[in-house]
Scaffold this active site. Structure first.
Site, mmCIF file in Angstrom:
data_model
loop_
_atom_site.group_PDB
_atom_site.id
_atom_site.type_symbol
_atom_site.label_atom_id
_atom_site.label_comp_id
_atom_site.label_asym_id
_atom_site.label_seq_id
_atom_site.Cartn_x
_atom_site.Cartn_y
_atom_site.Cartn_z
ATOM 1 N N ARG A 40 43.778 -4.443 28.913
ATOM 2 C CA ARG A 40 44.343 -3.109 28.752
ATOM 3 C C ARG A 40 43.475 -2.036 29.394
ATOM 4 O O ARG A 40 43.980 -1.137 30.084
ATOM 5 C CB ARG A 40 44.571 -2.810 27.264
ATOM 6 N N GLU B 286 40.452 34.906 44.167
ATOM 7 C CA GLU B 286 41.871 34.923 43.818
ATOM 8 C C GLU B 286 42.460 36.287 44.163
ATOM 9 O O GLU B 286 41.955 37.329 43.730
ATOM 10 C CB GLU B 286 42.055 34.631 42.328
ATOM 11 N N LYS C 47 42.469 20.587 36.960
ATOM 12 C CA LYS C 47 43.396 20.204 35.891
ATOM 13 C C LYS C 47 43.507 18.684 35.835
ATOM 14 O O LYS C 47 44.558 18.093 36.079
ATOM 15 C CB LYS C 47 44.752 20.855 36.113
ATOM 16 N N ASP D 270 47.730 33.739 44.777
ATOM 17 C CA ASP D 270 48.282 33.277 43.510
ATOM 18 C C ASP D 270 49.723 33.736 43.330
ATOM 19 O O ASP D 270 50.003 34.936 43.248
ATOM 20 C CB ASP D 270 47.418 33.800 42.353
ATOM 21 N N LYS E 78 38.065 34.700 39.962
ATOM 22 C CA LYS E 78 39.430 34.959 39.525
ATOM 23 C C LYS E 78 39.538 36.336 38.878
ATOM 24 O O LYS E 78 38.571 37.091 38.808
ATOM 25 C CB LYS E 78 39.877 33.848 38.581
#
Length: 288
Positions: A100, A196, A135, A217, A167
């Site tokens: 597994r 950004e 992510k 963005d 950002k």
């Protein structure tokens, strides 16, 4: 495909995964006589891009270095339904204990590579490159970023330490784009600085400050076209935000350098693979 550099955390990642699964011991495998030997094979149940052979191998190396794994296909190669991917031989208990965990790595990373290739294929013929993001599944970032490369994509920064991504909240707390970029420029060693951008008006300030990459963005197609014209190669352009397979080609055709897609690693569907015991006996001599 060319041989890609493997991450250096494979052993540690596999060790954690085995501890998570085995815990104090595999009680079900203990139903099998300890000296039973077996052969097994892994087959695919769907079309995909294979990835994760090193993690698969490491599972069985850590359980028993005497297990032999023979691969018939390599990372980055396309596989088809009902294709034999590898054959294993060793102690039956070990093969079943590792099944597994080994398949989890192989299925997840093959799924990641397959999704990455679908985005790469969608923009084939353009100059744009597909990027991953941060992510990723916790604890599997290096593995998934390797899988993205196997699928033909390119890696964005690995973490918070190897490139600047300034950002909205960084800009707000630093005071301005200019101030944030100027402060970043004092870092030693020098690293790439990405900013950004949320409006076309911010492009001029970011260019004058000396940003290397502009992250556009959630820009629409008209805004992306205007940004490409405005920048004129003074910095690289990366489009991001709400991008799907249906929209990605039109975005690439605006002329941006990169498109980053979080779905490649965070919405991945594991490839359907299966391991089956082929034969078993009480000594290696009994195996054909």
């Amino acid at each position: 495909m060319d041989q890609l550099a493997l991450p250096n955390d494979i052993s540690e990642t596999v060790q954690r995964a085995l501890q998570e699964d085995i815990g104090s011991g595999d009680i079900t495998s203990q139903l099998i006589p300890v000296d039973t030997q077996a052969q097994a094979q892994v087959i695919s149940r769907e079309s995909a891009i294979l990835c994760g052979t090193a993690w698969f191998n490491e599972v069985f190396r850590q359980l028993d270095s005497q297990v032999q794994v023979t691969w018939f296909v390599q990372d980055g190669e396309a596989i088809q339904p009902r294709q034999r991917l590898c054959q294993l031989s060793g102690t039956a208990r070990v093969l079943l204990t590792g099944e597994r965990t080994a398949l989890n790595f192989l299925q997840l990373l093959s799924g990641t590579a397959t999704v990455a290739q679908s985005y790469v294929t969608a923009i084939k013929g353009t100059r744009t490159r597909i990027l991953d993001t941060r992510k990723t599944l916790p604890g599997l970032r290096c593995a998934q970023k390797y899988a993205v490369r196997c699928g033909g994509g390119k890696n964005h920064r690995l973490g918070l330490y190897d490139a600047f991504l300034i950002k909205e909240n960084h800009i707000l707390t630093a005071g301005s784009i200019t101030q944030a970029v100027m402060t970043a420029r004092h870092h030693t060693p020098p690293l790439l600085i990405e900013v950004e951008i949320e409006t076309l008006e911010q492009i001029t300030e970011a260019l004058q400050a000396g940003a290397d990459i502009l992250l556009l963005d959630n820009f629409n197609l008209n805004q992306l076209h205007e940004a490409v014209i405005q920048v004129q190669g003074q910095a690289k352009l990366e489009a991001s935000g709400g991008i799907t397979l249906d929209t990605i080609r039109s975005i690439a055709e605006t002329g941006v350098d990169y498109i980053s897609v979080g779905a490649i690693t965070k919405n991945v569907q594991a490839t359907d693979l299966s391991m089956r015991i082929l034969s078993f006996g009480y000594s290696h001599e009994n195996l054909s």
